[in-house]
Design an enzyme around this catalytic site. Structure first.
Site, PDB file in Angstrom:
ATOM      1  N   GLY A 102      42.617  35.919  43.414  1.00 18.23           N
ATOM      2  CA  GLY A 102      42.701  37.287  42.920  1.00 18.23           C
ATOM      3  C   GLY A 102      42.407  38.334  43.978  1.00 18.23           C
ATOM      4  N   LYS A 160      44.304  33.211  32.348  1.00 21.94           N
ATOM      5  CA  LYS A 160      42.905  33.688  32.248  1.00 21.94           C
ATOM      6  C   LYS A 160      42.705  34.494  30.953  1.00 21.94           C
ATOM      7  CE  LYS A 160      42.719  33.803  37.228  1.00 21.94           C
ATOM      8  NZ  LYS A 160      41.985  34.197  38.407  1.00 21.94           N
ATOM      9  N   GLU A 210      41.433  25.480  45.221  1.00 27.65           N
ATOM     10  CA  GLU A 210      41.469  26.935  45.112  1.00 27.65           C
ATOM     11  C   GLU A 210      40.302  27.534  45.903  1.00 27.65           C
ATOM     12  OE1 GLU A 210      43.767  28.227  41.396  1.00 27.65           O
ATOM     13  OE2 GLU A 210      41.701  27.915  40.797  1.00 27.65           O
ATOM     14  N   GLU A 267      35.843  30.466  38.417  1.00 26.39           N
ATOM     15  CA  GLU A 267      35.252  31.522  37.579  1.00 26.39           C
ATOM     16  C   GLU A 267      34.293  30.907  36.560  1.00 26.39           C
ATOM     17  OE1 GLU A 267      38.982  33.289  36.500  1.00 26.39           O
ATOM     18  OE2 GLU A 267      39.215  33.998  38.550  1.00 26.39           O
ATOM     19  N   ASN A 291      47.863  30.123  35.150  1.00 28.06           N
ATOM     20  CA  ASN A 291      46.576  30.330  34.475  1.00 28.06           C
ATOM     21  C   ASN A 291      46.520  31.798  34.046  1.00 28.06           C
ATOM     22  OD1 ASN A 291      43.925  30.545  33.676  1.00 28.06           O
ATOM     23  ND2 ASN A 291      43.061  30.320  35.737  1.00 28.06           N
ATOM     24  N   SER A 333      46.031  33.495  45.191  1.00 25.99           N
ATOM     25  CA  SER A 333      46.999  34.530  45.599  1.00 25.99           C
ATOM     26  C   SER A 333      48.342  33.943  46.019  1.00 25.99           C
ATOM     27  CB  SER A 333      46.412  35.406  46.709  1.00 25.99           C
ATOM     28  OG  SER A 333      45.251  36.073  46.236  1.00 25.99           O
ATOM     29  N   HIS A 381      37.351  25.596  36.904  1.00 25.53           N
ATOM     30  CA  HIS A 381      37.843  26.773  37.619  1.00 25.53           C
ATOM     31  C   HIS A 381      36.643  27.495  38.235  1.00 25.53           C
ATOM     32  CE1 HIS A 381      39.598  30.660  38.498  1.00 25.53           C
ATOM     33  NE2 HIS A 381      40.774  30.069  38.448  1.00 25.53           N
TER      34      HIS A 381
HETATM   35  C1  PEP Z   1      43.498  31.219  39.744  1.00 23.13           C
HETATM   36  O1  PEP Z   1      42.644  31.887  39.215  1.00 23.13           O
HETATM   37  O2  PEP Z   1      43.635  30.023  39.428  1.00 23.13           O
HETATM   38  C2  PEP Z   1      44.331  31.850  40.774  1.00 23.13           C
HETATM   39  C3  PEP Z   1      44.909  31.094  41.655  1.00 23.13           C
HETATM   40  O3  PEP Z   1      44.424  33.223  40.732  1.00 23.13           O
HETATM   41  P1  PEP Z   1      45.340  34.171  41.662  1.00 23.13           P
HETATM   42  O4  PEP Z   1      46.678  33.495  41.785  1.00 23.13           O
HETATM   43  O5  PEP Z   1      45.414  35.468  40.926  1.00 23.13           O
HETATM   44  O6  PEP Z   1      44.649  34.271  42.981  1.00 23.13           O
END
Ligand code: PEP
Length: 251
Positions: free
Chosen positions: A174, A11, A168, A98, A9, A214, A96
């Protein structure tokens, strides 16, 4: 047997030329990854057409990061499922955290968007996950169960063939804090049993459930070794082709 997938992703990162370079680097290394591990990159809307032509002929599939909740018409600034399909997308990410957090995306809206996406022939990567307060209050199983039921119980077993779930935990996105393999596995197993409750054991067994938060080359192997974790949705580490491919090689 369910498919293993590593999805990146991007973003709101990269300019169009940077995105094209990143896609080229991913494609160049994609042949090294196991044949049974699917690769997906979710690029920004502005990049989709160009990135689609870079991915052509490779194993890497294209995803959008969101879609409109209407089919077409006077919805300024929105991008419809037919537009995504015609731009070369095979998938869209939906829900997601966000988008849930900053853009008021509700489970109800996600049902509408998922219906539209499936109707246009797109696969859906549906994100679910608890935030830190919910985890600290011990409500993570409850929150994730509700999200899964609220959205996916509106679909059929046949439609579930085109839906991937991504767990997630918001506190791990992040932040550099990964859920431990045990923490992730117990939620994945819970999601699978919630799916079994509506669709039966076979559909639950066949549904791909990704972990995101992460995930990086140093922790992917341990996460992917869990029996209910079928791959990853990768944010930050997907912006470096080497790291993204290294994660896919963790199987
Ligand atoms: C995401 O936003 O889907 C995600 C998993 O981000 P990160 O790997 O940076 O934590």
């Amino acid at each position: 047997m369910r498919k293993k997938i590593v999805a990146g992703n991007w973003k709101m990162n990269t300019t169009v030329p940077e995105g094209i370079e990143l896609a080229k680097a991913v494609v160049a290394k994609s042949a090294e990854t196991p044949a049974n591990v699917g690769l997906i990159v979710a690029a920004p809307f502005t990049h989709l057409v160009s990135v689609a032509s870079v991915l052509e002929g490779s194993k890497v599939e294209l995803a959008a990061q969101n879609c409109a909740d209407h089919e077409k018409g006077a919805y300024t600034g929105e991008v419809s499922v037919d537009m995504l399909k015609s731009a070369g997308c095979k998938w869209t990410i939906l829900g997601h955290s966000e988008r849930r957090q900053y853009y008021g995306e509700t489970d109800e809206k996600l049902v509408t968007k998922t219906k539209l996406a499936l109707g246009a022939g797109l696969g859906v990567i549906l994100c679910v996950g608890e935030n830190l307060d919910q985890r600290e209050a011990g409500k993570h199983f409850e929150v994730v169960t509700e999200q899964v039921k609220n959205v996916l119980y509106n679909f059929t077993a046949e439609e579930m063939k085109h839906i991937v779930v991504a767990y997630e935990p918001v506190w791990a996105i992040g932040t550099g804090k990964t859920a431990s393999a045990e923490q992730a596995e117990e939620i994945h197993a819970c999601i699978r049993s919630v799916l079994a409750g509506k669709f039966g054991g076979q559909v639950a067994e066949d549904t791909t459930i990704l972990y995101g938060g992460s995930c990086k080359p140093s922790n992917a192997a341990e996460l992917f070794a869990q029996k209910d974790i079928d791959g990853g949705l990768i944010g930050g580490a997907a912006l470096k082709a080497d790291d993204f491919i290294q994660i896919a090689l963790s199987y």
